[in-house]
Scaffold this active site. Sequence first.
Site, PDB file in Angstrom:
ATOM      1  N   HIS A   1       1.759   4.511  -2.907  1.00 34.04           N
ATOM      2  CA  HIS A   1       1.907   5.967  -2.768  1.00 34.04           C
ATOM      3  C   HIS A   1       3.280   6.398  -3.282  1.00 34.04           C
ATOM      4  O   HIS A   1       3.415   7.417  -3.981  1.00 34.04           O
ATOM      5  CB  HIS A   1       1.786   6.376  -1.296  1.00 34.04           C
ATOM      6  CG  HIS A   1       0.397   6.374  -0.753  1.00 34.04           C
ATOM      7  ND1 HIS A   1      -0.650   7.040  -1.365  1.00 34.04           N
ATOM      8  CD2 HIS A   1      -0.117   5.828   0.376  1.00 34.04           C
ATOM      9  CE1 HIS A   1      -1.748   6.883  -0.634  1.00 34.04           C
ATOM     10  NE2 HIS A   1      -1.457   6.146   0.411  1.00 34.04           N
TER      11      HIS A   1
ATOM     12  N   HIS B   1       0.837  -1.203   0.000  1.00 32.09           N
ATOM     13  CA  HIS B   1       0.000   0.000   0.000  1.00 32.09           C
ATOM     14  C   HIS B   1       0.875   1.258   0.000  1.00 32.09           C
ATOM     15  O   HIS B   1       0.714   2.148  -0.852  1.00 32.09           O
ATOM     16  CB  HIS B   1      -0.913  -0.019   1.229  1.00 32.09           C
ATOM     17  CG  HIS B   1      -1.780   1.189   1.369  1.00 32.09           C
ATOM     18  ND1 HIS B   1      -3.117   1.187   1.047  1.00 32.09           N
ATOM     19  CD2 HIS B   1      -1.511   2.452   1.795  1.00 32.09           C
ATOM     20  CE1 HIS B   1      -3.623   2.393   1.256  1.00 32.09           C
ATOM     21  NE2 HIS B   1      -2.660   3.174   1.724  1.00 32.09           N
ATOM     22  N   GLU B   2       1.793   1.339   0.955  1.00 28.09           N
ATOM     23  CA  GLU B   2       2.626   2.540   1.051  1.00 28.09           C
ATOM     24  C   GLU B   2       3.525   2.682  -0.172  1.00 28.09           C
ATOM     25  O   GLU B   2       3.797   3.799  -0.625  1.00 28.09           O
ATOM     26  CB  GLU B   2       3.464   2.513   2.336  1.00 28.09           C
ATOM     27  CG  GLU B   2       2.644   2.553   3.611  1.00 28.09           C
ATOM     28  CD  GLU B   2       1.651   3.709   3.667  1.00 28.09           C
ATOM     29  OE1 GLU B   2       1.904   4.768   3.054  1.00 28.09           O
ATOM     30  OE2 GLU B   2       0.605   3.542   4.322  1.00 28.09           O
TER      31      GLU B   2
ATOM     32  N   HIS C   1       3.460   6.562  -7.009  1.00 24.41           N
ATOM     33  CA  HIS C   1       2.745   7.749  -7.495  1.00 24.41           C
ATOM     34  C   HIS C   1       3.684   8.960  -7.445  1.00 24.41           C
ATOM     35  O   HIS C   1       3.708   9.795  -8.359  1.00 24.41           O
ATOM     36  CB  HIS C   1       1.516   7.978  -6.618  1.00 24.41           C
ATOM     37  CG  HIS C   1       0.428   8.755  -7.271  1.00 24.41           C
ATOM     38  ND1 HIS C   1      -0.725   9.106  -6.613  1.00 24.41           N
ATOM     39  CD2 HIS C   1       0.295   9.274  -8.518  1.00 24.41           C
ATOM     40  CE1 HIS C   1      -1.516   9.792  -7.420  1.00 24.41           C
ATOM     41  NE2 HIS C   1      -0.915   9.909  -8.589  1.00 24.41           N
TER      42      HIS C   1
END
Length: 682
Positions: A474, A470-471, A477
Amino acid sequence: MASNPLLDTHALPPFAEIEPEHVVPAIETLLDENRAAIEALVADAEQDTPTWECLAAPLEALNDRLSQAWSPVSHLNGTMNSQALREAYQACLGKLSEYSTWLGQHAGLFRAYQALKDSPEYARLDEAQQRSIDNTLRDFRLAGIDLPEAQQRRYGEIKARLSELANTFSNQLLDATQAWHKDVADEATLAGLPQSARETLRANAEAKGVEGYRITLDFPSFFPVMTYADDRDLREEVYTAFVTRASDAGPNAGEFDNAPVMEETLALRRELAELLGFTTYADYSLATKMADGPGQVIGFLEDLATRAVPQAREEYAELEAFARESLAMTELAPWDVGYASEKLREARYAISDEQLRPYFPAPQVVDGLFKVVERLYGVRFEEDTKAPRYHEDVRYFRILEDDAPIAGFYLDLYAREGKRGGAWMDECRVRRQTEGGVQLPVAYLTCNFTRPVGDRPALLTHDEVTTLFHEFGHGLHHMLTRQTVADISGINGVAWDAVELPSQFMENFCWEREGLDLIAGHVDTGEPLPEALFDKLIAAKNFQSAMGMARQIEFSLFDFRLHHELKTPGAGEIQALLDEVRDAVAVVPRVPFNRFQNGFGHIFAGGYAAGYYSYKWAEVLSADAWSAFEEAGIFDPATGRRFRTEILEQGGSRDAATLFEAFRGREPSIEPLLRHSGIRAA
């Protein structure tokens, strides 16, 4: 005076050289220099029609220099907290807030940007530059540029105070977390805890020079006790300490109470919104988000509740029946739910976190994560062991494409004293065009996993693996952006309720055979996850998924209604609203001393105020985006290239809805989220 490392130019932060006494002088110097430089820019703009090169580009450079000094300080405050650093950090918050307000209310700068927007020069700029100018003008209005002088001054006072309050909330939660511990001499008290958890608790004790085992409220210690400890009294004691942190209840009652911080924060947020012409803080919050208005957000959450809560109640009834029949529990208390749920999961699917842990040694998981990204996007990873680091656990990597570096990141995986809880990605350097070329993006990726003990690598739970993915979503991105204007580069300028799309998207690889074959490998033999265990993992994927969704809806509704309905609530009214929301959507038992809100850092010390719904909103987008990979193949090169090109590389250059439709070819559908979550059609 000796040189100040925060004022020198560095490719990466010089962590070993940074001392708390450097912080305040550096920030004061940069703020003074920025103010003088901005006044000169404005004076030049008044003499001639401003251009990007003479207005926006130099202003971006000034802001970036300030960010490069503050970013490592802020990061160290979260990961290597000390009293001296905390005081230096706190001393700068008001100064930075005052500067931000001064910048946002600078009439001359506003006129210069408006003149640039209204000039023929604007038409020759590229889409990213135009978007940056439009966002800047919007932000001027959200900073009170149109207000009378006295109200502008009040706006500045409120922003400065809110910054201080957020820091106080975070500090008090960290202090409350670290203030409590329980030392256990007799290992029999820990019956039920797996060996890995006992080793963590023994390491906690050894670190403090005490015999036996030490239970703390840090997640790697708290979670195994709540999930596995057979001793019900022990679970109750640890639960009580955890849910009363920073409150008027529990073992440290009143010592770090965040209630006054919450009360003042909510009153000031409401006043800020009204100053700017918004009815509520929720309206103000949505000015920069995808959602059209409070009605749409509330409607979205209530629609999800209609679909999830009935199924959640069924799941809870099943848990109660199992606990009664198999565990001799006539009534479930909150400290029983995690324990009974794990027993039911093991009984139903014959699987537990402890069976899976040996297949997820941290080095193997990190290597597998890199392989997933390499297959998806055609990049590769390279560790730089000579890069400056702030702790021996931290590693630094570069991302390369065609053998040329395009980004870098710090990886900080393990919990330790002085590090705030949770997991997050933050910006160290932003990708932007400079006079000397393109500055490459650098990210901080921070988790709080159980530390390795002895010579053995840390063994992660499957939940921790998905957290890392998940991290890292980010991080991708931020790092794979192709934008060169800082304001819309990476996650900058992305609507907050869309920013979780890339992170939630990455979690899917942790549930796919093809993905797990890259991620998992037994700590001793390297063998892949056996088919029987994989089948059980997938069968158990949506175990109590409706209960989990109901919990997220509870948090989201509480947050949004808190900022939309209550004007200046006291602690009692905050509690009453939470109780009302729980009456509507919660299914698990609760106790009157639970003070969840006093530790809700996302909305009181993070960026999620009136925005916690974003997790569910973005999950609609991520589930639908993933369905494109399900249709084409999860490592399909064309789909991966399209996701990178249309979503990750674009940053905030266009509206999130436009980007999603460019990738998916249509508007998002809620059906993939319900299907992936195992929520039956209503």
